[in-house]
Design a protein around this motif. Sequence first.
Motif, PDB file in Angstrom:
ATOM      1  N   TYR A 137       0.044   9.142  -4.590  1.00  0.00           N
ATOM      2  CA  TYR A 137      -0.992   8.294  -5.163  1.00  0.00           C
ATOM      3  C   TYR A 137      -0.475   7.086  -5.559  1.00  0.00           C
ATOM      4  CZ  TYR A 137      -2.670  12.982  -5.352  1.00  0.00           C
ATOM      5  OH  TYR A 137      -3.004  14.295  -5.178  1.00  0.00           O
ATOM      6  N   TYR A 138       0.941   6.980  -5.740  1.00  0.00           N
ATOM      7  CA  TYR A 138       1.450   5.679  -6.330  1.00  0.00           C
ATOM      8  C   TYR A 138       1.295   4.743  -5.206  1.00  0.00           C
ATOM      9  CZ  TYR A 138       4.515   2.052  -7.191  1.00  0.00           C
ATOM     10  OH  TYR A 138       5.223   0.773  -7.453  1.00  0.00           O
ATOM     11  N   SER A 139       1.529   4.932  -4.017  1.00  0.00           N
ATOM     12  CA  SER A 139       1.508   4.199  -2.756  1.00  0.00           C
ATOM     13  C   SER A 139       0.044   3.818  -2.597  1.00  0.00           C
ATOM     14  CB  SER A 139       1.901   4.790  -1.551  1.00  0.00           C
ATOM     15  OG  SER A 139       3.607   4.953  -1.620  1.00  0.00           O
ATOM     16  N   ALA A 140      -0.885   4.621  -2.756  1.00  0.00           N
ATOM     17  CA  ALA A 140      -2.429   4.368  -2.832  1.00  0.00           C
ATOM     18  C   ALA A 140      -2.581   3.169  -3.845  1.00  0.00           C
ATOM     19  CB  ALA A 140      -3.169   5.462  -3.089  1.00  0.00           C
ATOM     20  N   ALA A 141      -2.159   3.221  -4.919  1.00  0.00           N
ATOM     21  CA  ALA A 141      -2.442   2.499  -5.963  1.00  0.00           C
ATOM     22  C   ALA A 141      -1.677   1.080  -5.640  1.00  0.00           C
ATOM     23  CB  ALA A 141      -1.935   2.739  -7.477  1.00  0.00           C
ATOM     24  N   ALA A 142      -0.249   1.152  -5.329  1.00  0.00           N
ATOM     25  CA  ALA A 142       0.351   0.027  -4.999  1.00  0.00           C
ATOM     26  C   ALA A 142      -0.219  -0.987  -3.752  1.00  0.00           C
ATOM     27  CB  ALA A 142       1.816   0.234  -4.796  1.00  0.00           C
ATOM     28  N   GLN A 143      -0.376  -0.279  -2.671  1.00  0.00           N
ATOM     29  CA  GLN A 143      -0.766  -0.905  -1.655  1.00  0.00           C
ATOM     30  C   GLN A 143      -2.226  -1.472  -1.968  1.00  0.00           C
ATOM     31  OE1 GLN A 143       0.908  -1.768   0.614  1.00  0.00           O
ATOM     32  NE2 GLN A 143       2.844  -0.583   0.733  1.00  0.00           N
ATOM     33  N   THR A 144      -3.227  -0.669  -2.517  1.00  0.00           N
ATOM     34  CA  THR A 144      -4.347  -1.306  -3.018  1.00  0.00           C
ATOM     35  C   THR A 144      -4.260  -2.682  -3.524  1.00  0.00           C
ATOM     36  OG1 THR A 144      -5.252   0.927  -2.987  1.00  0.00           O
ATOM     37  CG2 THR A 144      -6.565  -1.114  -4.141  1.00  0.00           C
ATOM     38  N   ILE A 197      -1.900 -17.523  -7.212  1.00  0.00           N
ATOM     39  CA  ILE A 197      -2.578 -18.543  -6.426  1.00  0.00           C
ATOM     40  C   ILE A 197      -1.546 -19.025  -5.671  1.00  0.00           C
ATOM     41  CG2 ILE A 197      -4.066 -19.167  -8.455  1.00  0.00           C
ATOM     42  CD1 ILE A 197      -1.831 -21.319  -9.153  1.00  0.00           C
ATOM     43  N   GLY A 198      -0.340 -18.541  -5.273  1.00  0.00           N
ATOM     44  CA  GLY A 198       0.654 -18.734  -4.182  1.00  0.00           C
ATOM     45  C   GLY A 198       1.584 -19.877  -4.557  1.00  0.00           C
ATOM     46  N   LEU A 199       1.708 -20.137  -6.048  1.00  0.00           N
ATOM     47  CA  LEU A 199       2.751 -21.166  -6.348  1.00  0.00           C
ATOM     48  C   LEU A 199       4.073 -20.617  -6.336  1.00  0.00           C
ATOM     49  CD1 LEU A 199       2.461 -23.939  -7.252  1.00  0.00           C
ATOM     50  CD2 LEU A 199       2.620 -23.227  -9.431  1.00  0.00           C
ATOM     51  N   ILE A 200       4.066 -19.486  -6.600  1.00  0.00           N
ATOM     52  CA  ILE A 200       5.454 -18.797  -6.499  1.00  0.00           C
ATOM     53  C   ILE A 200       5.241 -17.374  -5.980  1.00  0.00           C
ATOM     54  CG2 ILE A 200       6.166 -19.865  -8.677  1.00  0.00           C
ATOM     55  CD1 ILE A 200       5.842 -17.191 -10.104  1.00  0.00           C
ATOM     56  N   SER A 201       6.415 -17.012  -5.335  1.00  0.00           N
ATOM     57  CA  SER A 201       6.309 -15.566  -4.850  1.00  0.00           C
ATOM     58  C   SER A 201       7.254 -14.611  -5.741  1.00  0.00           C
ATOM     59  CB  SER A 201       6.930 -15.696  -3.286  1.00  0.00           C
ATOM     60  OG  SER A 201       8.191 -15.974  -3.223  1.00  0.00           O
ATOM     61  N   ILE A 202       6.813 -13.397  -5.710  1.00  0.00           N
ATOM     62  CA  ILE A 202       7.457 -12.403  -6.265  1.00  0.00           C
ATOM     63  C   ILE A 202       7.986 -11.059  -5.164  1.00  0.00           C
ATOM     64  CG2 ILE A 202       6.651 -12.799  -8.621  1.00  0.00           C
ATOM     65  CD1 ILE A 202       4.710 -10.480  -8.087  1.00  0.00           C
ATOM     66  N   ALA A 203       9.201 -10.575  -5.464  1.00  0.00           N
ATOM     67  CA  ALA A 203       9.360  -9.415  -4.806  1.00  0.00           C
ATOM     68  C   ALA A 203       8.595  -8.085  -5.344  1.00  0.00           C
ATOM     69  CB  ALA A 203      11.012  -9.181  -4.667  1.00  0.00           C
ATOM     70  N   GLU A 204       7.570  -7.758  -4.845  1.00  0.00           N
ATOM     71  CA  GLU A 204       6.655  -6.773  -5.419  1.00  0.00           C
ATOM     72  C   GLU A 204       7.523  -5.466  -5.503  1.00  0.00           C
ATOM     73  OE1 GLU A 204       3.519  -7.312  -2.768  1.00  0.00           O
ATOM     74  OE2 GLU A 204       2.344  -8.777  -4.108  1.00  0.00           O
ATOM     75  N   SER A 205       8.135  -4.881  -4.384  1.00  0.00           N
ATOM     76  CA  SER A 205       8.575  -3.533  -4.376  1.00  0.00           C
ATOM     77  C   SER A 205       9.760  -3.434  -5.188  1.00  0.00           C
ATOM     78  CB  SER A 205       9.234  -3.416  -3.087  1.00  0.00           C
ATOM     79  OG  SER A 205      10.029  -4.121  -2.325  1.00  0.00           O
ATOM     80  N   GLU A 206      10.549  -4.660  -5.445  1.00  0.00           N
ATOM     81  CA  GLU A 206      11.504  -4.421  -6.372  1.00  0.00           C
ATOM     82  C   GLU A 206      11.089  -4.670  -7.892  1.00  0.00           C
ATOM     83  OE1 GLU A 206      14.493  -7.641  -5.790  1.00  0.00           O
ATOM     84  OE2 GLU A 206      15.118  -6.758  -3.826  1.00  0.00           O
ATOM     85  N   GLU A 207      10.222  -5.487  -8.092  1.00  0.00           N
ATOM     86  CA  GLU A 207       9.447  -5.719  -9.579  1.00  0.00           C
ATOM     87  C   GLU A 207       8.831  -4.091  -9.968  1.00  0.00           C
ATOM     88  OE1 GLU A 207       5.464  -7.997 -10.487  1.00  0.00           O
ATOM     89  OE2 GLU A 207       7.261  -9.186 -10.950  1.00  0.00           O
ATOM     90  N   ASP A 208       8.108  -3.579  -9.027  1.00  0.00           N
ATOM     91  CA  ASP A 208       7.400  -2.422  -9.305  1.00  0.00           C
ATOM     92  C   ASP A 208       8.488  -1.330  -9.626  1.00  0.00           C
ATOM     93  OD1 ASP A 208       5.108  -3.297  -8.760  1.00  0.00           O
ATOM     94  OD2 ASP A 208       4.489  -2.378  -6.933  1.00  0.00           O
ATOM     95  N   ALA A 209       9.561  -1.098  -9.059  1.00  0.00           N
ATOM     96  CA  ALA A 209      10.598  -0.326  -9.368  1.00  0.00           C
ATOM     97  C   ALA A 209      11.288  -0.520 -10.673  1.00  0.00           C
ATOM     98  CB  ALA A 209      11.723  -0.345  -8.201  1.00  0.00           C
ATOM     99  N   SER A 210      11.405  -1.748 -10.747  1.00  0.00           N
ATOM    100  CA  SER A 210      11.829  -2.331 -12.359  1.00  0.00           C
ATOM    101  C   SER A 210      11.060  -1.919 -13.312  1.00  0.00           C
ATOM    102  CB  SER A 210      12.361  -3.706 -12.290  1.00  0.00           C
ATOM    103  OG  SER A 210      12.631  -3.947 -13.623  1.00  0.00           O
ATOM    104  N   HIS A 211       9.873  -2.005 -13.035  1.00  0.00           N
ATOM    105  CA  HIS A 211       8.793  -1.524 -14.167  1.00  0.00           C
ATOM    106  C   HIS A 211       8.771  -0.199 -14.465  1.00  0.00           C
ATOM    107  CE1 HIS A 211       6.421  -5.247 -15.674  1.00  0.00           C
ATOM    108  NE2 HIS A 211       6.679  -6.010 -14.271  1.00  0.00           N
ATOM    109  N   ALA A 212       8.686   0.585 -13.474  1.00  0.00           N
ATOM    110  CA  ALA A 212       8.760   2.057 -13.405  1.00  0.00           C
ATOM    111  C   ALA A 212       9.875   2.701 -13.986  1.00  0.00           C
ATOM    112  CB  ALA A 212       8.423   2.673 -12.075  1.00  0.00           C
TER     113      ALA A 212
END
Length: 240
Positions: free
Chosen positions: A46-53, A149-164
């Motif tokens: 379910y985590y991947s379902a949420a994350a990819q959505t 808005i595309g002004l900066i980019s973030i490493a989503e997978s790393e950020e998600d892991a850190s938040h978890a």
Amino acid sequence: MTHPAQLKAEADALIARGKALIAADLPQATDLLNQAVKLYWAAGDYYSAAAQTGNYGWALRRMGRPDLARPYLARAAEIFADLGLADFAERHRAAAEDIAADLTPEFLASLPPAVRQAIEQGDGAALQFAINGLPPAEQQQVIDRLAAIGLISIAESEEDASHAVQQFEPLLQAIAAVARGDESERADVERALDDLERKGWRIRKAVRQIWQGERRRQRLTYGLDEVDTAIVNRILDLLA
């Protein structure tokens, strides 16, 4: 019955194809996402379902299509909330409700002064310095809005892991305490792990192995996704 790992692998492949198509063939990319999400649900991931959505929603916002992005961000927020990930849910909910999709005067005026000035001057180093100087909660909000808005980019997978890891820190501390021999909270921890397992997390087996004395990271994290791996590694760090 197809094994959950195979379902997840098929879903991951569909997501990769969708990312490659999103700019050129949006309807096809959307169809691939929908297929992938169904497979994640079938696999119990379910985590991947949420994350990819949610990731699809962020991608649409970066393409300048907030109108299309909002339903995906809102749906991701709902799933994250069901998983007990309040921080994740709030970030996606706020993004879904944020109507600012480009650098309009109103959008710029809503930013912290130092951030706004750096953007207006086109100074990337100053922008990073200004963001780093914000309080953590405001910093994350600004990063999310600028990334949308595309002004900066973030490493989503790393950020998600850190938040978890941050969100589960009290539980991870309790898991480590049990591993050190403190059984006072074990029953509560076991119930929490069972609940997380039902919600799609896959750390229960690794935790039980840790309690039995296993400390080899490669063995404990084999087959886990990036977020579950980060959680297990945090437990091992606490025990180091």
